[in-house]
Design a protein around this motif. Sequence first.
Motif, PDB file in Angstrom:
ATOM      1  N   ARG A  39     -77.288   1.683 -39.255  1.00 35.42           N
ATOM      2  CA  ARG A  39     -78.028   2.863 -38.822  1.00 35.42           C
ATOM      3  C   ARG A  39     -77.015   3.880 -38.347  1.00 35.42           C
ATOM      4  O   ARG A  39     -75.958   3.514 -37.807  1.00 35.42           O
ATOM      5  CB  ARG A  39     -78.964   2.549 -37.643  1.00 35.42           C
ATOM      6  CG  ARG A  39     -80.227   1.768 -37.953  1.00 35.42           C
ATOM      7  CD  ARG A  39     -80.961   2.220 -39.155  1.00 35.42           C
ATOM      8  NE  ARG A  39     -81.654   3.500 -39.149  1.00 35.42           N
ATOM      9  CZ  ARG A  39     -82.954   3.657 -38.961  1.00 35.42           C
ATOM     10  NH1 ARG A  39     -83.733   2.624 -38.688  1.00 35.42           N
ATOM     11  NH2 ARG A  39     -83.511   4.839 -39.040  1.00 35.42           N
TER      12      ARG A  39
ATOM     13  N   ARG B 140     -68.832  -4.426 -39.147  1.00 36.97           N
ATOM     14  CA  ARG B 140     -70.226  -4.508 -39.577  1.00 36.97           C
ATOM     15  C   ARG B 140     -71.179  -4.229 -38.416  1.00 36.97           C
ATOM     16  O   ARG B 140     -72.016  -5.054 -38.064  1.00 36.97           O
ATOM     17  CB  ARG B 140     -70.511  -5.893 -40.173  1.00 36.97           C
ATOM     18  CG  ARG B 140     -69.675  -6.234 -41.399  1.00 36.97           C
ATOM     19  CD  ARG B 140     -69.986  -5.318 -42.572  1.00 36.97           C
ATOM     20  NE  ARG B 140     -69.291  -5.708 -43.800  1.00 36.97           N
ATOM     21  CZ  ARG B 140     -68.108  -5.243 -44.172  1.00 36.97           C
ATOM     22  NH1 ARG B 140     -67.458  -4.365 -43.427  1.00 36.97           N
ATOM     23  NH2 ARG B 140     -67.567  -5.627 -45.307  1.00 36.97           N
TER      24      ARG B 140
ATOM     25  N   VAL C  23     -72.912  -5.255 -32.316  1.00 35.65           N
ATOM     26  CA  VAL C  23     -71.933  -4.234 -31.968  1.00 35.65           C
ATOM     27  C   VAL C  23     -72.412  -2.885 -32.473  1.00 35.65           C
ATOM     28  O   VAL C  23     -73.009  -2.789 -33.538  1.00 35.65           O
ATOM     29  CB  VAL C  23     -70.561  -4.563 -32.601  1.00 35.65           C
ATOM     30  CG1 VAL C  23     -69.684  -3.336 -32.653  1.00 35.65           C
ATOM     31  CG2 VAL C  23     -69.874  -5.670 -31.832  1.00 35.65           C
TER      32      VAL C  23
ATOM     33  N   MET D 162     -64.577   1.086 -37.656  1.00 37.22           N
ATOM     34  CA  MET D 162     -65.728   0.475 -36.978  1.00 37.22           C
ATOM     35  C   MET D 162     -66.581  -0.283 -37.982  1.00 37.22           C
ATOM     36  O   MET D 162     -67.127  -1.333 -37.681  1.00 37.22           O
ATOM     37  CB  MET D 162     -66.602   1.527 -36.332  1.00 37.22           C
ATOM     38  CG  MET D 162     -65.834   2.607 -35.634  1.00 37.22           C
ATOM     39  SD  MET D 162     -66.675   3.199 -34.181  1.00 37.22           S
ATOM     40  CE  MET D 162     -65.438   2.699 -32.980  1.00 37.22           C
TER      41      MET D 162
ATOM     42  N   ASP E 172     -79.411  10.336 -40.810  1.00 37.21           N
ATOM     43  CA  ASP E 172     -80.395   9.298 -40.542  1.00 37.21           C
ATOM     44  C   ASP E 172     -81.168   9.696 -39.282  1.00 37.21           C
ATOM     45  O   ASP E 172     -82.134  10.451 -39.360  1.00 37.21           O
ATOM     46  CB  ASP E 172     -79.643   7.957 -40.387  1.00 37.21           C
ATOM     47  CG  ASP E 172     -80.550   6.767 -40.154  1.00 37.21           C
ATOM     48  OD1 ASP E 172     -81.773   6.937 -40.184  1.00 37.21           O
ATOM     49  OD2 ASP E 172     -80.028   5.658 -39.933  1.00 37.21           O
TER      50      ASP E 172
ATOM     51  N   GLY F 266     -74.960   0.395 -44.689  1.00 39.43           N
ATOM     52  CA  GLY F 266     -76.187  -0.259 -44.265  1.00 39.43           C
ATOM     53  C   GLY F 266     -76.423  -0.158 -42.770  1.00 39.43           C
ATOM     54  O   GLY F 266     -77.463  -0.566 -42.273  1.00 39.43           O
TER      55      GLY F 266
ATOM     56  N   LEU G  30     -61.852   6.513 -37.928  1.00 38.93           N
ATOM     57  CA  LEU G  30     -62.468   5.691 -36.884  1.00 38.93           C
ATOM     58  C   LEU G  30     -63.759   5.055 -37.374  1.00 38.93           C
ATOM     59  O   LEU G  30     -64.031   3.879 -37.118  1.00 38.93           O
ATOM     60  CB  LEU G  30     -62.723   6.530 -35.629  1.00 38.93           C
ATOM     61  CG  LEU G  30     -61.465   6.901 -34.863  1.00 38.93           C
ATOM     62  CD1 LEU G  30     -61.743   8.012 -33.859  1.00 38.93           C
ATOM     63  CD2 LEU G  30     -60.907   5.682 -34.135  1.00 38.93           C
TER      64      LEU G  30
ATOM     65  N   ARG H  74     -73.297   5.743 -45.359  1.00 44.70           N
ATOM     66  CA  ARG H  74     -74.474   5.459 -46.162  1.00 44.70           C
ATOM     67  C   ARG H  74     -74.370   4.103 -46.845  1.00 44.70           C
ATOM     68  O   ARG H  74     -75.333   3.346 -46.888  1.00 44.70           O
ATOM     69  CB  ARG H  74     -74.658   6.561 -47.203  1.00 44.70           C
ATOM     70  CG  ARG H  74     -75.969   7.323 -47.034  1.00 44.70           C
ATOM     71  CD  ARG H  74     -76.182   8.288 -48.172  1.00 44.70           C
ATOM     72  NE  ARG H  74     -75.092   9.254 -48.304  1.00 44.70           N
ATOM     73  CZ  ARG H  74     -75.111  10.475 -47.782  1.00 44.70           C
ATOM     74  NH1 ARG H  74     -76.152  10.885 -47.094  1.00 44.70           N
ATOM     75  NH2 ARG H  74     -74.101  11.306 -47.954  1.00 44.70           N
TER      76      ARG H  74
END
Lengths: 332, 332
Positions: free
Chosen positions: A147, A122, A68, A118, A160, A145, A114, A142
């Motif tokens: 991206r 995970r 997801v 989300m 990132d 984990g 939001l 951060r």
Amino acid sequence: MTRKDFPSLRLSDIAAAAGVGESTVSRVLRNSGSVSEETRARVRQVVAALGYVPNRIAGTLAAAGSRVVGIVVPSLTNIVFPDLLRGAAGQLDLMGYQAVIGVSDYDGAREAELVASMLAWRPAAVMITGLEHERATPDRLRSSGARVVEMLDVDGEGLDIVVGYSNRAAAEASARHLIGRGYRRIGYVGHEISRDTRAGKRLAGFEAELARHGLALVARELHAGPSSIGAGRDGLERLLARAPALDAVYFSNDDMAIGGYFHCVARGIAIPERLALFGFNGLDVARLAPQPLATILTPRVEIGREAARLALADEPAATVDLGFILIEGATA
Amino acid sequence: MTRKDFPSLRLSDIAAAAGVGESTVSRVLRNSGSVSEETRARVRQVVAALGYVPNRIAGTLAAAGSRVVGIVVPSLTNIVFPDLLRGAAGQLDLMGYQAVIGVSDYDGAREAELVASMLAWRPAAVMITGLEHERATPDRLRSSGARVVEMLDVDGEGLDIVVGYSNRAAAEASARHLIGRGYRRIGYVGHEISRDTRAGKRLAGFEAELARHGLALVARELHAGPSSIGAGRDGLERLLARAPALDAVYFSNDDMAIGGYFHCVARGIAIPERLALFGFNGLDVARLAPQPLATILTPRVEIGREAARLALADEPAATVDLGFILIEGATA
DNA sequence: GTGAAAGCGCTAACAA
DNA sequence: TTGTTAGCGCTTTCAC
């Protein structure tokens, strides 16, 4: 019959029906491990016959890694964001991921909420717009984990991955274009730049470029709400009432500019002889108008696509500037 | 540092840190069961301090009931669908649900695939558009136990909940309007009606109404692709080349109609004296054009909102017709 | 008011 | 190639 009466099939049901172990069914379903062609066929047949749909909730929990990706956009009213979503969803789909979306209404606090909800799923990645966020957002992101991809803006520090274009540079190019065409009495019609920080950066970049040429905005009209054709139309009307001698107007985006264009057509204001118009985004409606709007075309679909690709690519953090194209049009 | 190095906090970590049992933390987090004000405060404090985000994957698996709703739309290019999404996502958010989206590109097979992959998340409901689907779609949906909402069309049989308007009735009203204004040599410019079945139903309804008045379409031009401003613009040009004597044109939707409008303005074709135009959807750009387009306003955001509400309302299957509004505009 | 423990339906070792 | 089994991180009885 209540809704609860649907105890959907489980892996074990398939295993039993096919006369094999659960892990074998799992292997067949995920095309992993080695399974004899024979059992594979039998399992497939049972799955199809019974209409079994694997429970990804359980699968994800067991495998620790969801397919997801969360996407938070500030709005769905401006076609720019559906475009972004389209690019992202298409690419995600290709890679076997699903998009969970949220709409923040250009509200930093909503965005933070939001993002938090989300993260509860995970997600493999979270895609958001812009580089300015409430304090809580980067913190949460951060430590999750996942991206993170920030889209549509490269003017600043990213968390990132960053995929977008320079709003500042686009605005400067717009200003140079107008100046190059000889316009000197330039006005601005925009919307709430405090919430739409990218529009704010464009305005700043535009003014900075004017200043470099010894110019300044003659007048500005800010609509207290999101951009829209109506806001652009009314905004230009008010601006011209206050500053009738303008020879060009820079709009916060194409929605606003098309509104301004409609106003001019309705009032018989000659474009660009009496008044030049310049927008931002390069929407279809702007490019296909009887007089194509002078604007900046942004690669929105590509940004969504590339952002999704990078989000799942397991590559180091990076900033990708996909640039923009100045469209001369016929309104400036 | 690899991405795997983020073993996020678990419920047990919070329990340990707060010196209570896991179930107590769970109760606090879900505001259920009885917990003393004191422990409640302590747990909350630890959760906040550590920045714990509960894992909904695990929660959903344990509780058997996800707070996810799948939404499949045929396109994001036409603002109609983002509008629908906006209404739905807003309402879902209000009720504590999240939207997972998919874009089918008006392809029934894609729709079936997308529905299948959403069902893997055991969504509480699935929202799709239209009443026509591949055989596999209703089958899968029915055996999933999820509520199903079909949006934007009420002309036909629904699977469960249906929220929309009558495309047929809207087209009939459009035809009557044109006929009432005295137009008799009417043409049509549309897009692929085999994929966009709602546009197909409108065309059928329009022709049926013409027939009732002893009329028929003089000419039609069908674009082999999705609707767009460009397709409308080119379509009208081709139509007029073949049938120059038309006095009115019905478009498959506003995108197409705006394209037609732009063509007329660019060519100096007087609207509506020389040619009348009629659209469908009541988009902003159509309603705010210098000559507001004659069109049908559809309550898209409301449909999305109401569809989401009903999807989670635990009420019996029903069909809700939210109607439409004919906007006279100035092009007919 | 609180905790222990049994699953939820899968995946992934590990055996066989 | 295949089956057995121990979790994944929660929720939910059921005791206490």
